[in-house]
Scaffold this motif. Structure first.
Motif, mmCIF file in Angstrom:
data_model
loop_
_atom_site.group_PDB
_atom_site.id
_atom_site.type_symbol
_atom_site.label_atom_id
_atom_site.label_comp_id
_atom_site.label_asym_id
_atom_site.label_seq_id
_atom_site.Cartn_x
_atom_site.Cartn_y
_atom_site.Cartn_z
ATOM 1 N N LEU A 102 17.553 6.053 12.900
ATOM 2 C CA LEU A 102 18.587 5.762 11.959
ATOM 3 C C LEU A 102 19.005 6.559 10.726
ATOM 4 N N ILE A 103 17.854 7.291 10.338
ATOM 5 C CA ILE A 103 17.837 8.216 9.418
ATOM 6 C C ILE A 103 18.730 9.404 9.930
ATOM 7 N N SER A 104 18.239 9.864 10.929
ATOM 8 C CA SER A 104 18.539 11.259 11.617
ATOM 9 C C SER A 104 20.006 11.208 12.170
ATOM 10 N N LYS A 105 20.509 9.936 12.780
ATOM 11 C CA LYS A 105 21.673 9.932 13.411
ATOM 12 C C LYS A 105 22.926 9.326 12.471
ATOM 13 N N TYR A 106 22.304 8.510 11.586
ATOM 14 C CA TYR A 106 23.354 7.771 10.697
ATOM 15 C C TYR A 106 23.142 8.295 9.068
ATOM 16 N N GLY A 107 22.240 9.066 8.788
ATOM 17 C CA GLY A 107 22.233 9.258 7.386
ATOM 18 C C GLY A 107 21.785 8.375 6.442
ATOM 19 N N ALA A 108 20.928 7.218 6.994
ATOM 20 C CA ALA A 108 20.761 6.174 6.042
ATOM 21 C C ALA A 108 19.967 6.670 4.834
ATOM 22 N N ASN A 109 20.562 6.051 3.584
ATOM 23 C CA ASN A 109 19.946 6.380 2.552
ATOM 24 C C ASN A 109 18.885 5.604 1.913
ATOM 25 N N ALA A 110 18.770 4.428 2.620
ATOM 26 C CA ALA A 110 17.714 3.444 2.376
ATOM 27 C C ALA A 110 17.534 2.805 3.665
ATOM 28 N N ILE A 111 16.144 2.351 3.780
ATOM 29 C CA ILE A 111 15.808 1.332 4.817
ATOM 30 C C ILE A 111 15.234 -0.077 4.188
ATOM 31 N N ILE A 112 15.758 -1.242 4.536
ATOM 32 C CA ILE A 112 15.404 -2.544 4.348
ATOM 33 C C ILE A 112 14.678 -3.027 5.549
ATOM 34 N N PHE A 113 13.325 -3.736 5.543
ATOM 35 C CA PHE A 113 12.674 -4.191 6.627
ATOM 36 C C PHE A 113 12.288 -5.509 6.018
ATOM 37 N N SER A 114 12.758 -6.426 7.043
ATOM 38 C CA SER A 114 12.496 -7.963 6.737
ATOM 39 C C SER A 114 11.902 -8.563 7.913
ATOM 40 N N GLY A 115 11.023 -9.638 7.829
ATOM 41 C CA GLY A 115 10.821 -10.397 8.927
ATOM 42 C C GLY A 115 9.550 -11.327 8.597
ATOM 43 N N ILE A 116 8.850 -11.907 9.515
ATOM 44 C CA ILE A 116 7.567 -12.721 9.164
ATOM 45 C C ILE A 116 6.306 -12.184 9.289
ATOM 46 N N ALA A 117 5.263 -12.710 8.616
ATOM 47 C CA ALA A 117 3.940 -12.011 8.652
ATOM 48 C C ALA A 117 2.905 -13.125 8.551
ATOM 49 N N GLY A 118 1.595 -12.919 8.912
ATOM 50 C CA GLY A 118 0.553 -13.885 8.607
ATOM 51 C C GLY A 118 0.119 -13.970 7.204
ATOM 52 N N GLY A 119 -0.190 -15.017 6.473
ATOM 53 C CA GLY A 119 -0.832 -14.963 5.107
ATOM 54 C C GLY A 119 -2.098 -14.672 5.091
ATOM 55 N N ALA B 66 12.452 -16.503 9.560
ATOM 56 C CA ALA B 66 13.343 -15.183 9.899
ATOM 57 C C ALA B 66 14.458 -15.498 9.111
ATOM 58 N N THR B 67 15.234 -16.426 9.104
ATOM 59 C CA THR B 67 16.482 -16.413 8.497
ATOM 60 C C THR B 67 16.459 -16.372 7.130
ATOM 61 N N SER B 68 15.413 -17.031 6.495
ATOM 62 C CA SER B 68 15.186 -16.887 5.113
ATOM 63 C C SER B 68 15.227 -15.510 4.707
ATOM 64 N N ALA B 69 14.095 -14.521 5.507
ATOM 65 C CA ALA B 69 13.832 -13.335 5.067
ATOM 66 C C ALA B 69 15.146 -12.387 5.162
ATOM 67 N N SER B 70 16.152 -12.622 6.359
ATOM 68 C CA SER B 70 17.257 -11.764 6.534
ATOM 69 C C SER B 70 18.365 -12.193 5.422
ATOM 70 N N GLY B 71 18.400 -13.532 5.146
ATOM 71 C CA GLY B 71 19.238 -14.005 4.011
ATOM 72 C C GLY B 71 19.092 -13.244 2.609
ATOM 73 N N LEU B 72 17.803 -13.302 2.558
ATOM 74 C CA LEU B 72 17.402 -12.495 1.101
ATOM 75 C C LEU B 72 17.838 -10.897 1.284
ATOM 76 N N VAL B 73 17.971 -10.387 2.453
ATOM 77 C CA VAL B 73 18.111 -8.947 2.520
ATOM 78 C C VAL B 73 19.706 -8.826 2.103
ATOM 79 N N LEU B 74 20.604 -9.902 2.551
ATOM 80 C CA LEU B 74 21.849 -9.679 2.312
ATOM 81 C C LEU B 74 22.205 -9.879 0.806
ATOM 82 N N SER B 75 21.269 -10.900 0.229
ATOM 83 C CA SER B 75 21.676 -11.111 -1.097
ATOM 84 C C SER B 75 21.211 -9.816 -1.844
ATOM 85 N N ILE B 76 20.159 -9.339 -1.566
ATOM 86 C CA ILE B 76 19.897 -8.004 -2.261
ATOM 87 C C ILE B 76 20.761 -6.901 -2.122
ATOM 88 N N VAL B 77 21.425 -6.855 -0.895
ATOM 89 C CA VAL B 77 22.395 -5.873 -0.821
ATOM 90 C C VAL B 77 23.504 -6.054 -1.695
#
Length: 270
Positions: A64-81, A246-257
């Motif tokens: 995504l960086i090489s092909k589309y010139g992404a200036n930033a990457i946001i990665f979101s998802g789930i994890a074990g506590g 997962a929806t909670s994490a991706s919803g936060l990404v959209l709010s951050i953007v």
């Protein structure tokens, strides 16, 4: 040309909401990925599901960086506590990202010559501001600040409709990244000893590593889905719960953007 933000998840459910939000989206199949691109609040957004594991994550990020010139990457998802102060549904902002089962001294012999990685400071701050606005409470706040934080959380829609519930919490913390699914007391204890992590997953450090290698910004967010006390098959069977986290994490990404666009004065395009 508008700035480009790459949004990546390991699982389709972690990116589905992003796909739906991108306006006038295009879909391409390349480099083993399905990539959705389009406009969102003045940014160009390219989003994809990388698959699980560090190699999948790193390959997707570099493409995504090489092909589309992404200036930033946001990665979101789930994890074990890993941190006992965090519970299912809480969020870890990846202020620091550490490999779990890797000889980091050898990795650091190559550019960018780092043994651990980090989300960009301004994106960590932005994520914290967004979580506070969503009614989350800082898990690291002094005890005297908690009542005020909870009072603010009471103003959110969630708290108004669920007054018996405590507000969800967040932490600017350390995310451990390994290529094995961590389950059981022994593996959990080993992960904590090796990384002092607050949660564990399989992609975040690789994303931050590639971002650092390319000199671009990144942010890694994780919603806690379990306490590393069940197998992957058992976790996957809790489909409804996983969708929610997962929806909670991706919803936060959209709010951050959206918040980032407002801070930068970027106007949505027609």
């Amino acid at each position: 040309m508008a700035p480009c933000i790459a949004v990546i998840g390991a699982l389709e459910k972690e990116v589905r909401q992003i796909y739906a939000a991108v306006e006038k989206g295009t879909v391409v199949e390349e480099a083993g990925l399905t990539i959705v691109g389009g406009a969102y609040h003045g940014f160009d957004v390219v989003a994809t599901v990388a698959g699980m594991g560090t190699v999948n994550a790193a390959a997707a990020a570099q493409h995504l960086i090489s092909k589309y010139g992404a200036n930033a990457i946001i990665f979101s998802g789930i994890a074990g506590g890993l941190n006992p102060d965090l519970h299912i549904g809480d969020v870890v902002i990846g202020e620091r990202l550490r490999y779990l089962d890797t000889d980091t001294a050898l990795i650091a012999e190559s550019a960018p010559e780092l043994e651990e990685f980090a989300s960009s400071d301004f994106l960590v701050d932005l994520a914290e501001q967004t979580l506070l606005k969503h009614g989350f409470v800082n898990a690291a706040a002094p005890a005297g600040d908690i009542p005020e934080a909870r009072e603010a959380a009471d103003a959110t829609l969630f708290r108004r409709n669920n007054t018996a519930e405590e507000p969800q919490r967040f932490l600017r913390g350390t995310i451990a990244t390994g290529d094995r699914f961590v389950s059981g007391a022994e593996m959990k204890a080993s992960a904590v000893a090796a990384t002092q992590g607050d949660c564990v997953e399989m992609e975040g450090a690789a994303i931050a590593h590639i971002a650092a290698k390319n000199g671009i910004d990144c942010l890694v967010l994780r919603a806690i889905s379990d306490n590393c006390d069940e197998s992957y098959d058992a976790l996957s069977s809790r489909e409804f719960d996983l969708e929610e986290y997962a929806t909670s994490a991706s919803g936060l990404v959209l709010s951050i953007v959206r918040r980032l666009a407002a801070q930068l004065g970027i106007e949505p395009r027609d």
